[in-house]
Scaffold this motif. Structure first.
Motif, PDB file in Angstrom:
ATOM      1  N   GLU A  59       0.844  -1.210   0.000  1.00 39.05           N
ATOM      2  CA  GLU A  59       0.000   0.000   0.000  1.00 39.05           C
ATOM      3  C   GLU A  59       0.874   1.253   0.000  1.00 39.05           C
ATOM      4  O   GLU A  59       0.623   2.208  -0.743  1.00 39.05           O
ATOM      5  N   ALA A  60       1.930   1.240   0.831  1.00 37.71           N
ATOM      6  CA  ALA A  60       2.863   2.372   0.853  1.00 37.71           C
ATOM      7  C   ALA A  60       3.591   2.488  -0.485  1.00 37.71           C
ATOM      8  O   ALA A  60       3.850   3.593  -0.988  1.00 37.71           O
ATOM      9  N   GLY A  61       3.909   1.319  -1.093  1.00 41.26           N
ATOM     10  CA  GLY A  61       4.586   1.331  -2.391  1.00 41.26           C
ATOM     11  C   GLY A  61       3.738   1.967  -3.468  1.00 41.26           C
ATOM     12  O   GLY A  61       4.238   2.729  -4.316  1.00 41.26           O
ATOM     13  N   GLU A  62       2.440   1.680  -3.472  1.00 39.65           N
ATOM     14  CA  GLU A  62       1.525   2.294  -4.436  1.00 39.65           C
ATOM     15  C   GLU A  62       1.506   3.815  -4.270  1.00 39.65           C
ATOM     16  O   GLU A  62       1.508   4.565  -5.252  1.00 39.65           O
ATOM     17  N   LEU A  63       1.477   4.252  -2.999  1.00 39.09           N
ATOM     18  CA  LEU A  63       1.464   5.689  -2.725  1.00 39.09           C
ATOM     19  C   LEU A  63       2.746   6.362  -3.223  1.00 39.09           C
ATOM     20  O   LEU A  63       2.710   7.388  -3.909  1.00 39.09           O
ATOM     21  N   VAL A  64       3.887   5.742  -2.877  1.00 35.76           N
ATOM     22  CA  VAL A  64       5.169   6.317  -3.286  1.00 35.76           C
ATOM     23  C   VAL A  64       5.303   6.295  -4.808  1.00 35.76           C
ATOM     24  O   VAL A  64       5.826   7.243  -5.423  1.00 35.76           O
ATOM     25  N   TYR A  65       4.819   5.230  -5.432  1.00 34.95           N
ATOM     26  CA  TYR A  65       4.886   5.129  -6.896  1.00 34.95           C
ATOM     27  C   TYR A  65       4.149   6.289  -7.559  1.00 34.95           C
ATOM     28  O   TYR A  65       4.632   6.878  -8.532  1.00 34.95           O
ATOM     29  N   GLY A  66       2.972   6.619  -7.032  1.00 40.27           N
ATOM     30  CA  GLY A  66       2.206   7.732  -7.606  1.00 40.27           C
ATOM     31  C   GLY A  66       2.965   9.046  -7.520  1.00 40.27           C
ATOM     32  O   GLY A  66       3.040   9.803  -8.507  1.00 40.27           O
ATOM     33  N   TYR A  67       3.532   9.316  -6.331  1.00 38.77           N
ATOM     34  CA  TYR A  67       4.286  10.553  -6.167  1.00 38.77           C
ATOM     35  C   TYR A  67       5.578  10.530  -6.989  1.00 38.77           C
ATOM     36  O   TYR A  67       5.977  11.535  -7.596  1.00 38.77           O
ATOM     37  N   ALA A  68       6.254   9.400  -7.009  1.00 40.31           N
ATOM     38  CA  ALA A  68       7.533   9.302  -7.706  1.00 40.31           C
ATOM     39  C   ALA A  68       7.369   9.553  -9.199  1.00 40.31           C
ATOM     40  O   ALA A  68       8.187  10.246  -9.823  1.00 40.31           O
ATOM     41  N   THR A  69       6.305   8.985  -9.787  1.00 41.77           N
ATOM     42  CA  THR A  69       6.095   9.208 -11.227  1.00 41.77           C
ATOM     43  C   THR A  69       5.825  10.678 -11.524  1.00 41.77           C
ATOM     44  O   THR A  69       6.308  11.214 -12.524  1.00 41.77           O
ATOM     45  N   LYS A  70       5.100  11.348 -10.644  1.00 40.75           N
ATOM     46  CA  LYS A  70       4.840  12.778 -10.828  1.00 40.75           C
ATOM     47  C   LYS A  70       6.132  13.589 -10.727  1.00 40.75           C
ATOM     48  O   LYS A  70       6.378  14.506 -11.513  1.00 40.75           O
ATOM     49  N   VAL A  71       6.968  13.224  -9.727  1.00 49.27           N
ATOM     50  CA  VAL A  71       8.232  13.926  -9.553  1.00 49.27           C
ATOM     51  C   VAL A  71       9.121  13.753 -10.786  1.00 49.27           C
ATOM     52  O   VAL A  71       9.722  14.707 -11.289  1.00 49.27           O
ATOM     53  N   LEU A  72       9.204  12.526 -11.289  1.00 50.25           N
ATOM     54  CA  LEU A  72      10.044  12.265 -12.456  1.00 50.25           C
ATOM     55  C   LEU A  72       9.514  12.979 -13.701  1.00 50.25           C
ATOM     56  O   LEU A  72      10.285  13.463 -14.525  1.00 50.25           O
ATOM     57  N   GLN A  73       8.188  13.038 -13.821  1.00 52.77           N
ATOM     58  CA  GLN A  73       7.598  13.768 -14.944  1.00 52.77           C
ATOM     59  C   GLN A  73       7.938  15.260 -14.860  1.00 52.77           C
ATOM     60  O   GLN A  73       8.260  15.898 -15.866  1.00 52.77           O
TER      61      GLN A  73
END
Length: 294
Positions: A59-73
């Protein structure tokens, strides 16, 4: 946390496999594993569920994944935007200019510039010469299109084309029978000048002083066409740059060259010596130099 950790994590999340992520990123698998462990320790949560045959995000991984993709974009967008600026594909140039000067020099040049650099916006405002220097000094504009001389301690100047200053008089004035005149011959004339905030006022006054007399000022105006109209009604004579005289288009006016002293009217781009010039501004300066150099 650094950007590489996010890049590695996002790739692992996409591949659901360390080996495939390592191959995609061209790094070793131990490097990936070490980076993921460090990220989880820093965040204090488990991001990857390794208990099953196929790796899954917690669940934490899903949350971090969402933020991480936005940051990388956002990082990718920033890099692309910086590249566009560096390659002068976009930007903005804020320029101040003296009235009439810009309309005389710039329309064709700006049209050509926009064809070559369609992504660069040019903002232009008019100021009198003395106020223009203040705007450049304060950083309100990047560049000033003015006439020389300017304060060499404060401003760097890029000399452009120059023209002569000429006298205008009514067709019935004694000057109407002459092609050229020495400025000293005009010492008894009534002068119609621009007001003190305009550079031409000081240029004319200093030239007269150099010729041995203080000009007798009958009227002053901030409007070049009004100056022409007052000369046309025989209220006095005036000294103006030739380009302005051409715009007067009044059949009652006669133009006389000034033989001595020759009064040069040289245009220049100025900018503050200690200011940062953007890639767009530098491109504009170089372009104007190519088309309007003396």
């Amino acid at each position: 946390m650094d950007i590489r950790q996010l890049q590695y994590f996002v790739e692992v999340a996409k591949q659901r496999n360390f080996t495939k992520a390592a191959n995609a990123l061209h790094v070793s698998q131990p490097s990936i594993s070490k980076m993921m462990k460090a990220l989880e320790e820093e965040l204090g949560v488990v991001l990857l569920d390794r208990s099953e045959r196929k790796m899954e995000l917690t669940e934490a991984g899903e949350l971090v994944y969402g933020y991480a993709t936005k940051v990388l974009q956002l990082m990718e967008g920033m890099s692309s935007s910086i590249a566009e600026i560096r390659n002068v594909e976009r930007g903005r140039v804020k320029m101040g200019m003296m009235p009439t000067v810009g309309s005389f020099l710039l329309p064709n040049v700006i049209a050509l510039f926009k064809k070559q650099y369609p992504g660069i916006d040019i903002e232009m405002k008019e100021y009198s010469a003395k106020l223009l220097e203040v705007q450049v000094e304060q950083g309100s504009v990047d560049l000033g299109l003015t006439v020389l001389p300017t304060d060499a301690e404060k401003f760097a100047a890029v000399p452009l084309v120059s023209e002569d200053v000429v006298a205008i008089a009514h067709q019935k004035h004694w000057l109407a029978g002459m092609d050229e005149v020495n400025l000293a011959q005009l010492k008894d004339e009534d002068f119609i000048l621009f007001t003190e905030e305009y550079a031409i006022h000081d240029v004319v006054r200093q030239a007269c002083m150099k010729s041995g007399f203080e000009p007798k000022v009958a009227y002053m105006s901030s409007l070049w066409d009004f100056v022409g109209e007052m000369v046309a009604t025989q209220l006095g004579i005036s000294l103006l740059p030739r380009s302005i005289v051409r715009r007067l288009n009044n059949s009652q006016l006669h133009t006389v060259n000034i033989a001595s002293p020759v009064i040069d009217w040289q245009y220049a781009l100025i900018y503050r010596k200690d200011s940062y010039l953007s890639h767009a501004t530098r491109a504009f300066i170089d372009f104007v130099k190519q088309h309007l150099s003396p």
